[in-house]
Each structure stands twice: as C-alpha cells, then as structure tokens.
Motif scaffolding. Sequence first.
Motif, PDB file in Angstrom:
ATOM      1  N   ASN A 149      17.103  67.174  21.242  1.00  0.00           N
ATOM      2  CA  ASN A 149      15.746  66.990  22.025  1.00  0.00           C
ATOM      3  C   ASN A 149      16.095  67.145  23.402  1.00  0.00           C
ATOM      4  O   ASN A 149      15.444  67.976  24.197  1.00  0.00           O
ATOM      5  CB  ASN A 149      14.733  65.888  21.768  1.00  0.00           C
ATOM      6  N   THR A 150      17.075  65.978  24.098  1.00  0.00           N
ATOM      7  CA  THR A 150      17.339  66.160  25.193  1.00  0.00           C
ATOM      8  C   THR A 150      18.094  67.389  25.802  1.00  0.00           C
ATOM      9  O   THR A 150      17.763  67.950  26.741  1.00  0.00           O
ATOM     10  CB  THR A 150      18.348  64.710  25.509  1.00  0.00           C
ATOM     11  N   VAL A 202      16.796  71.005  14.835  1.00  0.00           N
ATOM     12  CA  VAL A 202      15.657  69.835  14.595  1.00  0.00           C
ATOM     13  C   VAL A 202      14.973  70.229  13.393  1.00  0.00           C
ATOM     14  O   VAL A 202      14.366  69.121  12.780  1.00  0.00           O
ATOM     15  CB  VAL A 202      14.971  69.835  16.105  1.00  0.00           C
ATOM     16  N   LEU A 230      19.145  63.565  16.546  1.00  0.00           N
ATOM     17  CA  LEU A 230      17.586  64.379  16.809  1.00  0.00           C
ATOM     18  C   LEU A 230      17.372  63.755  18.431  1.00  0.00           C
ATOM     19  O   LEU A 230      17.041  64.788  19.116  1.00  0.00           O
ATOM     20  CB  LEU A 230      16.470  63.549  15.908  1.00  0.00           C
ATOM     21  N   GLU A 231      17.611  62.833  18.855  1.00  0.00           N
ATOM     22  CA  GLU A 231      17.207  62.412  20.295  1.00  0.00           C
ATOM     23  C   GLU A 231      18.036  63.264  21.094  1.00  0.00           C
ATOM     24  O   GLU A 231      17.798  63.912  22.220  1.00  0.00           O
ATOM     25  CB  GLU A 231      17.370  60.928  20.334  1.00  0.00           C
ATOM     26  N   GLN A 232      19.525  63.438  20.789  1.00  0.00           N
ATOM     27  CA  GLN A 232      20.401  64.267  21.618  1.00  0.00           C
ATOM     28  C   GLN A 232      19.833  65.491  21.695  1.00  0.00           C
ATOM     29  O   GLN A 232      20.063  66.082  22.720  1.00  0.00           O
ATOM     30  CB  GLN A 232      21.752  63.674  21.204  1.00  0.00           C
ATOM     31  N   ASN A 283      15.226  63.934  10.485  1.00  0.00           N
ATOM     32  CA  ASN A 283      15.589  62.757  10.862  1.00  0.00           C
ATOM     33  C   ASN A 283      16.917  62.312  11.008  1.00  0.00           C
ATOM     34  O   ASN A 283      17.573  61.324  10.779  1.00  0.00           O
ATOM     35  CB  ASN A 283      15.395  62.005   9.215  1.00  0.00           C
ATOM     36  N   GLN A 286      20.662  61.699  12.786  1.00  0.00           N
ATOM     37  CA  GLN A 286      20.957  60.806  14.012  1.00  0.00           C
ATOM     38  C   GLN A 286      21.177  61.364  15.460  1.00  0.00           C
ATOM     39  O   GLN A 286      21.286  60.694  16.135  1.00  0.00           O
ATOM     40  CB  GLN A 286      22.179  60.021  13.420  1.00  0.00           C
TER      41      GLN A 286
END
Length: 276
Positions: free
Chosen positions: A161-162, A148, A157-159, A153, A155
């Motif tokens: 963090n989850t 992270v 990143l969201e996964q 930035n 693609q």
Amino acid sequence: MHTFASCLKFMRKRLYILLFSITILACSDFQKALKSDDVSAKFNLGTELYEAEKWNKAHRLFTQILPNYRGKPQAEKLTFMHAMCSYQMEDYYIASYHFDRFIESYPDSEKVEEAAFLSAKGYYYLSPVYSKEQKETIAAIEKLQLFVNAHPNSQFLEQANTLVKELDFKLEKKAFEIAKQYNVIKDYKASVKSFNNFLFDFPGTTLRDEAMYYRLDAAYKLAILSVQFLKEERLKTAIDYFNAFLKAYPNSEYMEDATRMHEELKQELNTFTIKS
C-alpha cells in the motif's frame, strides 16, 4: 612489547593468507562447477552461493541447470531461487517475469505470496522519475493492486500500500506539472482545463491547494487578457474559482496573491455592469 607487536603482525599476515586461500579455493570450486556436467554439484554449490548472497554466481549456475530439473522435486526451490537472484541483481524486468512463471507453475507453493509481491515490487523499481513517460508506473500500480486484492492478509500488505501511494503521487505530480507548464508557456486555456482534469482525477491529492491556486491564476490571466466578447464570462469563471479556493483554503499561503487577483477581477467585471 616489541616481541608482542611482531607476533601480532605475524598472526595478521597468516590470517590474510588464509582468507586469500579460502577465496581462491571458492573461486576454483565455482569455475569447476561451472564447467562441469554434474548437475547435482551445480545445484548444491549454487544453493550455497545463494545462501551466502553471491547472487551473480548462483544465478549463473542456476541458469545452466534449470532445464534439467523440470518436473523434479527440486524444481520449485530452484525456480524461486533463480528468480530471486535476478531480483537481487536488480534485473527487475527479468525477475518479475520469472516470479510470474513461478506462480503459474507452482500455484500451491508457500512462496507464491512472496513471489507475487516481489514481482509487483520489481515493476515499482522500473518506474521512472515523474517527468518521464509513466507506462511502467501504471503497470506497477496495477500489479501491486492485483497483489493486494489477491492477498488481503499478506505480511507484505502495508508495504504494498505504501508503494502504491508513492506511485500514485508520481502520476499526480506529472499531471500537476503538465498543467502548471501550460501556465508557464501562457496557454492559459489549456492550463485551466488541465487543472480541472487534475482535480477531478486526483480528488484526495496533497497538491490540491496548489492546483486550485494555479487554476485560479491561469483563469485570471485568461480573463484579463481575453477579447471583449469572451471576457465577461471568463471573469465570472475566474471569480468562481477564487470563491472555491477561498472556501477550501482560507489560510493558504497563496491567499494574499489570490485576493489581489480577485480584486482586479471584480474591478474588470464592474466595467461590464456599468456599460449595461
């Protein structure tokens, strides 16, 4: 009608034979390539198998030829595919190792971001259930956090963090259950200390309501069962825990039981006031 059914049955039979023949030929090609000294043939067939998601077979061919391609233009692609095969075969420790090697060898590759994420995600899959030793969980969190930080930035990143949140909760759950277990085995002093540590270490935990209640429960039992010269101080501490719980969660499902404990704690404390 009978003729049409017979024709359809014949066509299906021919199709099965054709598919079976293709399978046999594909297996035959793989075995020939596996035994062959033709490095280029292994690379080409391995790539075909990789694209067809035949991970095991592709991996076997890639493992044979990987040393032959060091320093060559195809090495970058081959190294990534080799690591990806391990990942898809769920050999996550080895996959993460190879992805890390890929990143070291080809830091400017367009695949570096994906390799870094999959390496970290491999550690996530190695994380055991919360009740076991959490060394791999901590390593996974560190790897994902490094990803992270390095790719803010991305693609992925969201996964990422989850996954970190899920792993963090696993550590929270383990610490919570340890503290709760001390209460079960009637080591109330250790339970209170463990819940205090838990609330300090995980201030945003979703288990805060329960943790504050069970801390009160442990402190209540510790005070009620305490020897006389320690009892007054422990009663006051338990009441402080109740007040903190009441302020934070006035509508908690545990409030009725907490209130009952509070009343008993006050009654016990009054005996010290009367005596003094």
